[in-house]
Design a protein around this motif. Structure first.
Motif, PDB file in Angstrom:
ATOM      1  N   LYS A 501     -19.856 -34.086   5.189  1.00  0.00           N
ATOM      2  CA  LYS A 501     -18.342 -34.396   5.677  1.00  0.00           C
ATOM      3  C   LYS A 501     -18.115 -33.602   6.963  1.00  0.00           C
ATOM      4  CE  LYS A 501     -17.867 -36.755   2.138  1.00  0.00           C
ATOM      5  NZ  LYS A 501     -17.769 -38.245   2.100  1.00  0.00           N
ATOM      6  N   PHE A 502     -18.746 -32.301   7.315  1.00  0.00           N
ATOM      7  CA  PHE A 502     -18.589 -31.476   8.343  1.00  0.00           C
ATOM      8  C   PHE A 502     -19.844 -31.351   9.036  1.00  0.00           C
ATOM      9  CE2 PHE A 502     -15.223 -30.412   5.306  1.00  0.00           C
ATOM     10  CZ  PHE A 502     -14.032 -30.361   6.187  1.00  0.00           C
ATOM     11  N   LYS A 508     -18.871 -27.412   5.922  1.00  0.00           N
ATOM     12  CA  LYS A 508     -17.649 -26.965   5.728  1.00  0.00           C
ATOM     13  C   LYS A 508     -16.808 -26.427   7.059  1.00  0.00           C
ATOM     14  CE  LYS A 508     -18.656 -22.595   3.834  1.00  0.00           C
ATOM     15  NZ  LYS A 508     -18.772 -21.604   2.384  1.00  0.00           N
ATOM     16  N   LYS A 512     -15.298 -31.405  11.489  1.00  0.00           N
ATOM     17  CA  LYS A 512     -14.937 -32.562  10.606  1.00  0.00           C
ATOM     18  C   LYS A 512     -15.279 -33.909  10.969  1.00  0.00           C
ATOM     19  CE  LYS A 512     -11.530 -34.306   7.149  1.00  0.00           C
ATOM     20  NZ  LYS A 512     -10.241 -34.110   6.683  1.00  0.00           N
ATOM     21  N   ARG A 513     -16.176 -34.536  10.325  1.00  0.00           N
ATOM     22  CA  ARG A 513     -16.633 -36.114  10.732  1.00  0.00           C
ATOM     23  C   ARG A 513     -15.127 -37.015  10.449  1.00  0.00           C
ATOM     24  NH1 ARG A 513     -18.812 -39.708   7.378  1.00  0.00           N
ATOM     25  NH2 ARG A 513     -19.795 -38.058   5.940  1.00  0.00           N
TER      26      ARG A 513
END
Length: 647
Positions: A501-502, A508, A512-513
């Motif tokens: 997701k990142f 994290k 950020k995608r």
């Protein structure tokens, strides 16, 4: 009144006769829809193109200039000759593994003021035109330098453009530009000037009439690569040769050729829809293999630590983790990136290759192309740019069992650099090594010409998603362009499909995608390259949903068929690809609102298939769905989202 009428009729007849005299040859495609006319007027050669009776290119200049003689003016038409060509060929590295090519051919001959001959060879297939020049010996001259071309493309004034600007030479990271890594503007007006022109390929939308894709193919060590440039006339684009500053100023900006000698092919793909643009094989139809493969080469999927774990991962222990990851995903390769020579060393690399072999994983090693083309500091350096050192290195690579190389940081499009590409490929074939190029130019028919060639970057690729928030914001926009432009003319080693997701090692806090998981999975189908480095990370084995991992375990990188389904460049794209008897239909949406589509999928008619898609919250799910017996299916794609249907 009678005299005025007769005079008027005489003028009409004179104009018609003059026009007939100006047109010296014509040729149509086998289906008769695409027509090319060649003209000789006021000592200049030109051509025009219509499709289904509609003008796609107005009268556009032909010709070139050498250091020995000018073939752009004072030309006299000599004769023309027509024929046809038909062939079948196989190539598993391109968008279609079995190709049947049929074209009508035309050779038009001119003589210039110095009484030297110029031939222009045209091949016109359904939806495609390829043409090139041939210069015959000039008296006692059996060599020449082609300094520039008059070749141009004149578009109707209503045309809009989808172009990527050529980068300024010797700029960017460590002075490594140009490297075909600029973005695109969609539906821009004609004739917008840039300092250094535009890269091939270029896409043009001719209003309601259709689409035109321009590129070139067949470039090897015998010529330079070229690009597009604007002119003083807004509607006219011209073929331009490399900037003298490229390659650190070393080498000519023109092309030194032996006579008789031929230029590379200029290609034009035309259609009233985007289907011929996406499905064209013209970059491969008009070229031939330059040497026999020394072995049967393997292609497939690869893990790649550097894309998120970066330079710090270039150590023995981290690379074993990505070998293990490749093994668990059933991937064929691991790419070990820059600095391995310093951080791992040759002795331990030999051990690492053997460990990978024990896991049934092949190793691809990164190399710097330098040389003196730029200042890229990462090693190994000075191994690929020198013939003696290159062969020594490749001998060692073969001995320890390395499968291929990713060679980075090239210096531009000069003939000198084209020779380096070819030397690397040819030598690598002697030692059974596949080659991927990074920080590189557009491939121009190389999938056919070089049997061990396995793709090029030549695009604003996944690494910039890590480094640039602006590129992350435009990720969907560019993804909706590539199937119509960059990737339709050649293999594109993008290196994407992230499940993090990142976009960091920790997954994290930063980077950020901004696209969904469905989007990321869809790009594994949308982007075609015979060896693709995917961004799956070791942590994804436990933090990614099982159905996503299963998809990434099964995804092929070699395709037997590619079919355009729907789309508009920069807005959305849906294409289908077949591997053996399995179809994958993938789409992405770059617009800010969800998009509802009714897809025509005859290849899946009446079948139950797996759907991967995103819900309105952006969460990616999977379920079984049925395609109607008519082959229609309605789908909704979320903003920055994507979907896959597969049987």
């Amino acid at each position: 009144m009678k005299k005025i009428t007769l005079l008027f009729l005489s003028l009409i007849i004179f104009c018609l006769l003059s026009e007939a005299k100006a047109q010296v040859a014509e040729i149509s495609s086998p289906d008769g829809k695409l027509k090319l006319n060649v003209f000789s007027e006021e000592g200049k050669a030109s051509y025009s193109v219509t499709f289904q009776g509609k003008t796609m290119l107005d009268k556009s200049p032909l010709g070139l200039i050498t250091n020995e003689s000018d073939f752009s003016k004072n030309l006299k038409f000599i004769d023309s000759e027509k024929d046809n060509i038909s062939k079948k060929y196989s190539n598993k590295k391109i968008k279609k593994s079995e190709v049947e090519y049929k074209a009508n051919t035309l050779i038009v001959s001119f003589m210039n003021a110095d009484q030297f001959s110029l031939g222009i060879e045209f091949q016109v297939s359904d939806n495609n035109i390829a043409f090139r020049y041939e210069i015959l010996p000039m008296k006692d001259r059996f060599s020449a330098v082609v300094e520039s071309e008059a070749t141009g493309y004149r578009f109707p004034v209503k045309t809009t453009t989808f172009l990527s600007p050529m980068m300024k030479p010797m700029t960017g990271f460590a002075r490594t530009a140009p490297s075909y890594e600029s973005g695109y503007k969609a539906d821009a007006e004609l004739g917008i000037k840039t300092d250094y022109g535009y890269v091939f390929p270029g896409l043009f939308h001719v209003g309601n009439e259709g689409w035109v894709l321009l590129s070139e193919t067949g470039v090897n060590s015998l010529y330079c690569a070229s690009h597009l440039n604007t002119t003083s006339e807004k509607d006219l684009y011209q073929v331009a040769y490399p900037n003298m500053q490229e390659n650190n100023g070393f080498g000519s900006s023109g092309a030194a050729i032996s006579l008789p000698g031929k230029t590379p092919w200029r290609t034009i793909t035309i259609g009233d829809s985007l289907q011929p643009i996406v499905e064209t094989t013209i970059p491969f139809d008009v070229v031939e293999p330059l040497y026999e493969p020394s072995q049967e080469y393997q292609f497939g999927r690869s893990t790649w630590s550097w894309i998120l774990w970066q330079d710090a991962s270039m150590n023995y222990d981290d690379q074993t983790k990505f070998i293990d990851l490749a093994s668990k995903l059933n991937y064929e390769f691991i790419l070990i990136d820059a600095l391995w020579d310093k951080n791992i060393g040759k002795e331990r690399m030999k051990e690492l290759v053997q460990y990978a072999k024990s896991k049934n994983v092949g190793v691809i090693l990164w190399y710097n192309s330098n040389g003196a083309a730029n200042d890229a500091p990462m090693g190994p350096r000075n191994k690929m740019s020198n013939t003696v050192e290159r062969k020594k290195e490749m001998k060692w690579l073969k001995e320890i069992g390395v499968k291929g190389l990713k060679v980075d940081f090239f210096g531009g499009d000069k003939q000198e650099t084209m020779r380096l590409y070819e030397d690397i490929l040819s030598d690598a074939n002697d030692f059974g090594l596949t080659i991927i190029f990074h920080g590189a130019t557009l491939p121009r028919g190389w999938e056919v010409m070089y049997p061990n060639y396995a793709g090029s970057e030549a695009v604003l690729a996944s690494e910039m998603l890590y480094f640039s928030e602006d590129v992350r914001k435009q990720e969907a926009f560019f993804a909706a362009l590539h199937p119509f432009i960059r990737n339709t003319v050649g293999s594109m080693e993008f290196g994407g499909t992230f499940l993090n997701k990142f976009l960091t090692k920790s997954n994290k806090e930063k980077n950020k995608r901004l696209t969904t998981d469905g989007f990321q999975l869809a790009t594994a189908v949308l982007f075609q390259n015979p060896i693709q480095m995917f961004g799956v990370m070791p942590n994804n084995l436990t933090d990614a949903p099982k159905f996503q991992l299963d998809f990434m375990k099964d995804i092929p990188t070699l395709w037997d068929e590619t079919v355009f389904i729907d789309g508009y460049p920069g807005k959305y794209s849906v294409i289908a690809r077949r591997h053996n008897d399995k179809w994958y239909v993938a789409g992405v949406n770059a617009e800010k609102i969800s998009k509802k589509l009714k897809l025509n999928l005859p290849m899946l008619a009446g079948k139950n298939v797996e759907l991967i898609n995103d819900d309105t919250s952006g969460t990616t799910f999977t379920k079984q769905v049925s395609i109607s017996k008519k082959g229609t299916y309605e789908i909704e794609i979320q903003p920055n989202g994507g979907f896959i249907l597969k049987n």
